[in-house]
Design a protein around this motif. Structure first.
Motif, PDB file in Angstrom:
ATOM      1  N   HIS A  24       0.735  -1.279  -0.033  1.00 53.97           N
ATOM      2  CA  HIS A  24      -0.065  -0.010  -0.064  1.00 53.97           C
ATOM      3  C   HIS A  24       0.934   1.293  -0.003  1.00 53.97           C
ATOM      4  O   HIS A  24       1.862   1.305   0.573  1.00 53.97           O
ATOM      5  N   ASN A  25       0.280   2.396  -0.719  1.00 49.60           N
ATOM      6  CA  ASN A  25       1.033   3.557  -0.838  1.00 49.60           C
ATOM      7  C   ASN A  25       0.080   4.685  -0.972  1.00 49.60           C
ATOM      8  O   ASN A  25      -0.898   4.297  -2.172  1.00 49.60           O
ATOM      9  N   THR A  26      -0.093   5.317  -0.058  1.00 44.96           N
ATOM     10  CA  THR A  26      -1.373   6.268  -0.482  1.00 44.96           C
ATOM     11  C   THR A  26      -1.611   7.101  -1.702  1.00 44.96           C
ATOM     12  O   THR A  26      -2.695   7.229  -2.115  1.00 44.96           O
ATOM     13  N   TYR A  29      -5.841   6.278  -1.795  1.00 40.86           N
ATOM     14  CA  TYR A  29      -6.622   6.259  -0.633  1.00 40.86           C
ATOM     15  C   TYR A  29      -5.821   5.739   0.370  1.00 40.86           C
ATOM     16  O   TYR A  29      -4.823   5.042   0.013  1.00 40.86           O
ATOM     17  N   GLY A  30      -6.079   5.912   1.598  1.00 43.93           N
ATOM     18  CA  GLY A  30      -5.383   5.639   3.004  1.00 43.93           C
ATOM     19  C   GLY A  30      -5.207   4.151   3.094  1.00 43.93           C
ATOM     20  O   GLY A  30      -6.392   3.342   2.770  1.00 43.93           O
ATOM     21  N   PHE A  31      -4.621   3.652   4.066  1.00 46.95           N
ATOM     22  CA  PHE A  31      -4.681   2.074   4.399  1.00 46.95           C
ATOM     23  C   PHE A  31      -5.908   2.084   5.192  1.00 46.95           C
ATOM     24  O   PHE A  31      -6.361   0.780   5.240  1.00 46.95           O
ATOM     25  N   ASN A  32      -6.720   3.025   5.953  1.00 48.48           N
ATOM     26  CA  ASN A  32      -7.917   2.589   6.755  1.00 48.48           C
ATOM     27  C   ASN A  32      -9.142   2.266   5.600  1.00 48.48           C
ATOM     28  O   ASN A  32      -9.791   1.307   6.142  1.00 48.48           O
ATOM     29  N   THR A  44       1.246  -2.719   4.746  1.00 50.47           N
ATOM     30  CA  THR A  44       1.446  -1.380   4.570  1.00 50.47           C
ATOM     31  C   THR A  44       3.004  -0.962   4.089  1.00 50.47           C
ATOM     32  O   THR A  44       3.879  -1.621   3.850  1.00 50.47           O
TER      33      THR A  44
END
Ligand SMILES: [Zn+2]
Length: 549
Positions: free
Chosen positions: A208-210, A215-218, A248
């Motif tokens: 993941h990379n915003t 979008y965020g990891f949330n 992440t």
């Protein structure tokens, strides 16, 4: 005032000019607000319970659709039935709370939800993996049109592939490298898992990379321990990964470090066409408990058989489903009416059917398909694409409607996936005739072309057209139009407040857009030509493979 005179003048010139043309806009069915509004009011009413698949809301919705199709005088689209059954499975994956990663020298424990999120499409009650090797597979892309293969020379059986989010073009500012910041399908997270499945990997973890993800990891964390819907393929089981998931960026960096690699170097290497997969010499272990339940939902399909080429088909689609009853909002409302999303598109589909029925019969067949379970993963259209009622080599085009313009008249429409197929050339000609224009997708990096039902048609090579509401408001301009859309996203999108409200809604623009999509479909239905994917489209090769046979 000057503009208005200019506008009236160009209109009268247009009238003189086009009365001499083959396609006369005013010669065909003319849509009215009433054609659309009544259906939106009914479908988005509380009575329909938010139109959730497998609930009473589904029963009410699909019988309403069949009733309307029958009243309009359409033929059933699937033999003597208006239904196509869509068998689905709901899978609740409960992963263990940790994953152990070990190298020859050390062992670390990753914390589920915080460091990674995983789930599975397998229905075995328990899934476990240990000593599963990790391999870095760049962006995890195999793209024939770019001569690109991140899996070259790699046997991924029993291995976990670690791949980067988005595609190599993102962030390079080079529009000719993939599509620069415009997301190609290869950049979409769903693609990464599909390719890993084709390769036969054990599992796939996306880093993941915003920024490139958008979008965020949330957002990713929301899928932890949540049940997900899939097509039920019992009896013709296809290969599935033991797990799919995300890690992440800090964790990815830690893993690269354990492997003696550097994340920045890895990104640089992954952006080169000669990239080769890199073994990480790390092993992973964890488990997932699974519970599965089965259920059947329905697509609804009707048609008008063509006069001279009845086996050639244009398919209009709209998803009938929405989110049902769920978490209450701050006002205590828990019923997700989905008026715009997608009672409006479904209403437009019914209006479209009526228009075609009331107009002169077309040469080719026109079908009207209301699909289920779009909100849970585009499943109704995916099932249709895997089990097409009309063969794909005889399907001319798909025109999809997911949310129609509720803001009043706009000068433009937003063309999602600009540059994909020649359908947009017809659209632009039709816009031109009425003094309107096509704007490029305002957020090309979000990959909206891959996020509604037309995409499942594209995936099997059928040229597919999808437009969004424009922003250039007839009286109040672009800033106002943009503000309305931002407001919708913030206040109404996927919320119980997405309701039909005549004080807030103005369907005059929707009438224009539906009329436009009608003109496009009608031209296709009275033509003998086949629309084509444009060079550089990721769907061109798929279509040519079976059309050139
Ligand atoms: Zn929708």
């Amino acid at each position: 005032m000057k503009n208005q005179i200019h506008y009236l003048l160009s209109l009268s010139i247009a009238t003189i000019f086009f009365s001499a043309c083959k396609y006369q806009v005013t010669d065909t069915y003319q849509f009215q607000v009433k054609d659309i509004e009544d259906h939106i009011i009914t479908l988005s009413s509380d009575d329909f319970l938010g139109r959730m698949p497998f609930t009473e809301g589904e029963e009410l919705t699909i019988s309403y659709l069949v009733n309307e199709f029958e009243n309009i005088g359409l033929e059933p689209g699937n033999g003597d039935s208006f239904f196509q059954e869509v068998p689905m499975v709901s899978i609740l994956a409960t992963p263990a709370t940790e994953m152990i990663i070990s190298s020859e020298k050390e062992k670390i424990t990753l914390e589920g939800l915080k460091d990674y999120v995983i789930w599975t499409q397998r229905t075995d009650p328990s899934i476990s993996f240990e000593d599963a090797e990790l391999v870095f597979a760049g962006f995890g892309i195999v793209a024939p049109e770019y001569g690109w293969d991140d899996y070259k020379g790699l046997n991924v059986k029993d291995k976990i592939v670690v791949v980067l989010v988005n595609d190599p073009g993102f962030g390079t500012e080079d529009e000719a490298f993939f599509k620069g910041n415009t997301m190609t399908y290869y950049g979409r997270w769903t693609y990464k898992y599909e390719e890993a499945i084709r390769q036969g990997a054990l599992g796939c973890l996306i880093v993941h990379n915003t920024i490139p993800a958008g979008y965020g990891f949330n957002v990713v964390q929301n899928s932890w321990n949540a049940s997900k819907l899939y097509l039920d393929d019992r009896g013709k089981e296809s290969y599935k990964l033991a797990f799919e998931g995300w890690i992440t960026l800090p964790i990815a960096n830690r893993l690269f470090e354990m492997a003696g690699l550097n994340e920045r170097e890895m990104l640089a290497k992954a952006r080169k066409v000669d990239f080769e997969p890199i073994p990480m010499n790390l092993k992973a272990a964890s488990t997932i408990d699974v519970s599965a339940s089965y259920n059947i939902s329905k697509n609804v399909i009707a048609k008008i058989t063509g006069k001279t080429a009845p086996d050639e088909v244009i398919i209009y689609t709209a998803h009938w489903d929405h989110l049902g009853i769920g978490k209450p909002d701050e006002l205590g409302d828990s019923l997700y009416n989905g008026a715009l999303d997608n009672a409006s598109g479904t209403a437009a589909l019914l209006a479209m059917a009526k228009a075609f029925k009331n107009d002169t019969q077309t040469d080719r067949t026109v079908a009207f398909l209301a699909v289920t379970a779009e909100e849970q993963g585009l499943w109704g259209s995916a099932y249709y694409a895997q089990n097409p009622i009309f063969p794909k080599e005889k399907t001319v085009a798909n025109i999809n409607m997911d949310g129609i313009n509720p803001y009043g008249k706009m000068k433009d429409v937003s063309l999602i996936g600009m540059g994909q197929s020649s359908l947009e050339d017809i659209l632009i000609e039709e816009l031109d005739k009425v003094g309107r224009y096509a704007s490029p997708d305002p957020t090309p990096s979000a990959g909206f072309y891959f996020r509604s039902d037309h995409f499942n048609f594209a995936k099997i090579g059928i040229p597919a057209l999808y437009i969004g509401t424009g922003i250039d408001h007839f009286e109040k301009g672009k800033e106002y139009g943009k503000q309305l859309q931002d407001d919708y996203t913030a206040k109404y999108y996927h919320k119980p407040s997405d309701e039909y409200d005549p004080s807030r809604w103005n369907l005059d623009g929707a009438v224009d857009d539906v009329q436009l999509l009608y003109q496009v479909g009608r031209r296709l239905a009275n033509d003998s030509k086949w629309p084509l994917w444009k060079p550089g489209s990721e769907f061109k090769a798929v279509r040519e493979e079976y059309l050139n046979k």
